[in-house]
Design a protein around this motif. Structure first.
Motif, PDB file in Angstrom:
ATOM      1  N   SER A   1      22.775  36.748  40.167  1.00 30.87           N
ATOM      2  CA  SER A   1      23.039  37.852  40.659  1.00 30.87           C
ATOM      3  C   SER A   1      24.396  38.000  40.635  1.00 30.87           C
ATOM      4  O   SER A   1      25.142  37.264  40.691  1.00 30.87           O
ATOM      5  N   PRO A   2      25.082  39.437  40.377  1.00 29.70           N
ATOM      6  CA  PRO A   2      26.351  39.615  40.538  1.00 29.70           C
ATOM      7  C   PRO A   2      26.987  39.270  41.784  1.00 29.70           C
ATOM      8  O   PRO A   2      26.323  39.451  43.006  1.00 29.70           O
ATOM      9  N   LEU A   3      28.174  39.077  41.929  1.00 29.80           N
ATOM     10  CA  LEU A   3      28.869  38.748  43.237  1.00 29.80           C
ATOM     11  C   LEU A   3      29.812  40.009  43.513  1.00 29.80           C
ATOM     12  O   LEU A   3      30.575  39.845  44.285  1.00 29.80           O
ATOM     13  N   VAL A   4      29.721  41.207  42.956  1.00 30.90           N
ATOM     14  CA  VAL A   4      30.567  42.289  43.198  1.00 30.90           C
ATOM     15  C   VAL A   4      29.747  43.519  43.677  1.00 30.90           C
ATOM     16  O   VAL A   4      28.349  43.696  43.618  1.00 30.90           O
TER      17      VAL A   4
ATOM     18  N   LEU B   1      36.102  37.211  39.251  1.00 31.18           N
ATOM     19  CA  LEU B   1      34.788  38.016  39.112  1.00 31.18           C
ATOM     20  C   LEU B   1      34.972  39.530  38.746  1.00 31.18           C
ATOM     21  O   LEU B   1      34.583  40.048  38.147  1.00 31.18           O
ATOM     22  N   GLU B   2      35.685  40.131  40.111  1.00 27.67           N
ATOM     23  CA  GLU B   2      35.843  41.433  40.136  1.00 27.67           C
ATOM     24  C   GLU B   2      36.443  42.053  38.822  1.00 27.67           C
ATOM     25  O   GLU B   2      36.195  42.937  38.284  1.00 27.67           O
ATOM     26  N   ASP B   3      37.658  41.275  38.392  1.00 26.51           N
ATOM     27  CA  ASP B   3      38.499  41.641  37.268  1.00 26.51           C
ATOM     28  C   ASP B   3      37.622  41.650  36.050  1.00 26.51           C
ATOM     29  O   ASP B   3      37.540  42.351  35.108  1.00 26.51           O
ATOM     30  N   ILE B   4      37.021  40.635  35.819  1.00 26.13           N
ATOM     31  CA  ILE B   4      36.132  40.056  34.533  1.00 26.13           C
ATOM     32  C   ILE B   4      35.063  41.302  34.361  1.00 26.13           C
ATOM     33  O   ILE B   4      34.574  41.933  33.275  1.00 26.13           O
ATOM     34  N   THR B   5      34.238  41.639  35.621  1.00 24.21           N
ATOM     35  CA  THR B   5      33.146  42.617  35.649  1.00 24.21           C
ATOM     36  C   THR B   5      33.951  43.957  35.219  1.00 24.21           C
ATOM     37  O   THR B   5      33.006  44.643  34.142  1.00 24.21           O
ATOM     38  N   LEU B   6      35.036  44.508  35.789  1.00 21.46           N
ATOM     39  CA  LEU B   6      35.528  45.645  35.212  1.00 21.46           C
ATOM     40  C   LEU B   6      35.902  45.674  33.948  1.00 21.46           C
ATOM     41  O   LEU B   6      35.451  46.700  33.186  1.00 21.46           O
TER      42      LEU B   6
ATOM     43  N   GLU C   1      25.918  51.636  36.878  1.00 22.03           N
ATOM     44  CA  GLU C   1      26.563  50.953  36.015  1.00 22.03           C
ATOM     45  C   GLU C   1      26.454  49.476  35.974  1.00 22.03           C
ATOM     46  O   GLU C   1      25.705  48.637  36.893  1.00 22.03           O
ATOM     47  N   PRO C   2      26.199  48.989  34.732  1.00 22.49           N
ATOM     48  CA  PRO C   2      25.588  47.475  34.503  1.00 22.49           C
ATOM     49  C   PRO C   2      26.767  46.536  35.167  1.00 22.49           C
ATOM     50  O   PRO C   2      27.878  46.760  35.074  1.00 22.49           O
ATOM     51  N   SER C   3      26.101  45.316  35.456  1.00 23.16           N
ATOM     52  CA  SER C   3      27.108  44.234  35.647  1.00 23.16           C
ATOM     53  C   SER C   3      26.501  43.074  34.632  1.00 23.16           C
ATOM     54  O   SER C   3      25.338  43.034  34.325  1.00 23.16           O
TER      55      SER C   3
ATOM     56  N   ILE D   1      34.502  31.800  34.192  1.00 17.41           N
ATOM     57  CA  ILE D   1      34.884  32.260  32.579  1.00 17.41           C
ATOM     58  C   ILE D   1      33.668  33.003  32.147  1.00 17.41           C
ATOM     59  O   ILE D   1      32.506  32.952  32.654  1.00 17.41           O
ATOM     60  N   PHE D   2      34.029  33.746  31.011  1.00 25.58           N
ATOM     61  CA  PHE D   2      32.930  34.849  30.606  1.00 25.58           C
ATOM     62  C   PHE D   2      32.654  34.347  29.130  1.00 25.58           C
ATOM     63  O   PHE D   2      33.578  34.131  28.268  1.00 25.58           O
TER      64      PHE D   2
END
Length: 608
Positions: A5-8, A97-102, A128-130, A84-85
């Motif tokens: 699950s997302p962490l944001v 993660l927050e920056d990567i998600t955006l 909005e997708p995550s 890492i993505f």
């Protein structure tokens, strides 16, 4: 492993996290039930369709995250990151993660034509997708895929078929061979079948003396059979009397090798280095090679190896690997050092392959030459006689002039040259050769990247020189801890620099080398100098050791642009370990287990 699950938190249309109570899950419950109809009406009014909702991220779009930021990238700009993505086969982003998600959302929306003209207001923005997020457990870490920069893939599988490494005496070897014959009815019923194995080491036996061909005849089941057993270092072989009969007549001497003889001049069945070429060998068999290859690669992936530099691949083996790479049967990356036992230039006998086949996993752009033998079999070429065997100072397997000629020919033809050197005399000769060659402006250092394999024993002056000459010393830390018990009996301690091991000579687990490099201890925690380690000043830091198994190994194989660190744009090769080998007590390093090995973004061992 972990959660997907997302962490944001849900983000607003502007991309900022919102704390508005009107956007809370409780107040959104009606919209959560009704958004399909509402969105359909909204998009219908805009003349749009719902087809964009079918867009899904690529199956290899995911983030691997560590709440403790224990992702060790071996990238000096960002040595530790939270995530890492992975996109397709590459690492497409690193950071929080927050920056990567955006950033991921920006790319995701940019791929949807309708999203470029329709800006969704609240409450639709919560749709909005995550990205898919995989959280590793708190105690786990992620490191780049590990590389063994000097190993022997097929030899490993061969050794595992009849492994004599744990034998503590000649009688123990005979017991192993008897059990092996009984367990193989095809060999039991046919005395013409060869019995081949590897791993014996006379230094582990009482008296530390070489065995004899006559020893096999003490066991009735072995008498008269064709037996050939390679020593643990593969620089000596022990054969039976039946094999000696097949080899007759033997030459008095062999250039670059030794035929061990008794006081009457009769061969004892021990052949060292180039003399091993006299022993009859079975032709290359692809069925057997596949069995050995499967065993080796399965074991390699289980311990986190994603790349292996195979340190002597004969032409037939290269052809075998090439076929595997073209049929998607290479489960890891192979960097092959072509090998032919000849004093004449043989570069035309092997193909030049750069990132060949499926996933670009096969490369052939280097060759392996031998300057000397090994310390354990008295073949390492020393300046002074062996302290515990004054009758020899080792053997140069090629005359310096012939070796220099080959190095120049291969370098001129664009091959990277890797030379096996153990003894101080051999290392000195090779450093002279490289020094002379690299002084020639026509040779590009970066294009050639010459290597010395092992670089185990050097004089103090040559230790200084190897730091000045642009030569890559490819070392194996476990040679230090395996040879330390007798190294000072064979060579003066003022000239010993033991840094190396290569499977199947040593264990395949790279953590053995990691532990040896940072501790200078045996696996039982001791050394000739006590629990503080053997010559502890020679220890590497954990960061240096990890870099040596990743980015430095990539540089040595011309692949630092695509491998060796968890950096954007590089291959998504990484390993998850169940504990932090960078910080745990030294005695706990060898207890670490690989929970996942990933190559090209796909799990090839374990689970994420």
């Amino acid at each position: 492993m972990g959660s997907s699950s997302p962490l944001v938190k849900p983000a607003s249309a502007s991309g900022q996290t919102t704390s508005s109570s009107t956007n809370s899950p409780q107040n959104r419950s009606w919209w959560a039930r009704s958004w399909p109809l509402a969105l359909s009406v909204a998009l219908g009014a805009a003349g749009g369709t719902l087809t964009w909702l079918k867009h899904e991220p690529h199956s290899l779009d995911y983030a691997v995250c560590s709440a403790n930021r224990t992702i060790y990238t071996v990238d000096s700009d960002l040595p530790n990151v939270q995530c890492i993505f992975v996109h397709d086969t590459l690492i497409s982003d690193t950071g929080d993660l927050e920056d990567i998600t955006l950033r991921w959302r920006d790319r995701w929306w940019s791929e949807i034509p309708l999203a470029r003209v329709i800006h969704l207001p609240w409450p639709f923005n919560f749709l909005e997708p995550s990205p898919r997020v995989i959280n590793i457990p708190p105690d786990s870490i992620v490191v780049p895929g590990l590389t063994d920069a000097h190993a022997h893939v097929l030899y490993y599988g061969f050794k595992m078929n009849l492994n004599l490494e744990d034998c503590t005496s000649v009688d123990d070897v005979l017991s192993h061979l008897k059990a092996y014959v009984i367990a193989h009815p095809d060999i039991l019923g046919d005395p013409t079948r060869w019995i081949e194995g590897m791993g014996w080491d006379q230094n582990k036996w009482r008296g530390a003396q070489y065995p004899h061909a006559n020893d096999f005849d003490r066991e009735p089941l072995l008498r008269g059979r064709r037996i050939s057993l390679a020593r643990i270092d593969a620089h000596a072989s022990w054969v039976s009397n039946r094999v000696l009969q097949l080899m007759a007549p033997l030459p008095e001497d062999i250039d670059g090798g030794v035929i061990i003889r008794d006081e009457h001049g009769k061969p004892t069945g021990i052949f060292v280095d180039n003399a091993m070429a006299l022993i009859p060998s079975q032709p290359f068999n692809e069925t057997r090679a596949m069995e050995d290859f499967t065993r080796a690669t399965s074991d390699a992936l289980a311990v986190g190896l994603t790349s292996v530099h195979d340190a002597f691949s004969a032409p037939e083996a290269i052809h075998f690997y090439k076929k595997l790479s073209e049929t998607q049967q290479l489960p890891l990356r192979l960097y092959l050092m072509g090998g032919v036992n000849s004093d004449d230039y043989w570069g035309g006998q092997i193909p030049r392959l750069i990132q060949h086949g499926f996933g670009g996993r096969l490369t052939v752009r280097s060759v392996k030459l031998f300057a000397d033998g090994a310390l354990g079999s008295f073949g390492a070429a020393l300046f002074e006689p062996y302290s515990d065997n004054p009758s020899t100072s080792g053997t140069m397997r090629l005359h310096p002039e012939a070796l220099a000629k080959l190095v120049k020919e291969f370098s001129t033809d664009g091959w990277q040259v890797n030379i096996h050197c153990i003894g101080d005399r051999a290392n000195h000769v090779v450093l002279d050769i490289y020094d002379d060659m690299l002084a020639n402006a026509s040779f590009s250092i970066d294009a050639l990247r010459p290597r010395i394999e092992h670089a185990q024993i050097l004089t103090p002056d040559d230790i200084k020189r190897i730091g000045k000459i642009p030569v890559i010393p490819s070392v194996q830390p476990t040679h230090a801890t395996s040879d330390m018990w007798y190294a000072e009996d064979r060579a003066s301690p003022t000239r010993v620099l033991p840094l190396g091991s290569d499977f199947p000579v040593a264990g395949i687990n790279p953590l053995l080398g990691f532990y040896a490099a940072v501790s200078r201890l045996s696996v039982t925690g001791d050394s000739p100098h006590g629990p503080g380690g053997w010559y502890p000043s020679e220890r590497l830091t954990r960061a240096e050791t990890l870099k040596g198994m990743t980015l430095d190994a990539a540089y040595a194989s011309f692949s630092e642009d695509i491998l060796g660190s968890l950096s954007i744009g590089k291959k998504a090769d990484f390993v998850v370990l169940d504990r932090d080998i960078m910080t745990v007590p030294i005695e706990d390093i060898l207890s670490a287990k690989v929970t996942a090995t990933v190559i090209d973004g796909e799990v090839v061992y374990g689970n994420l």
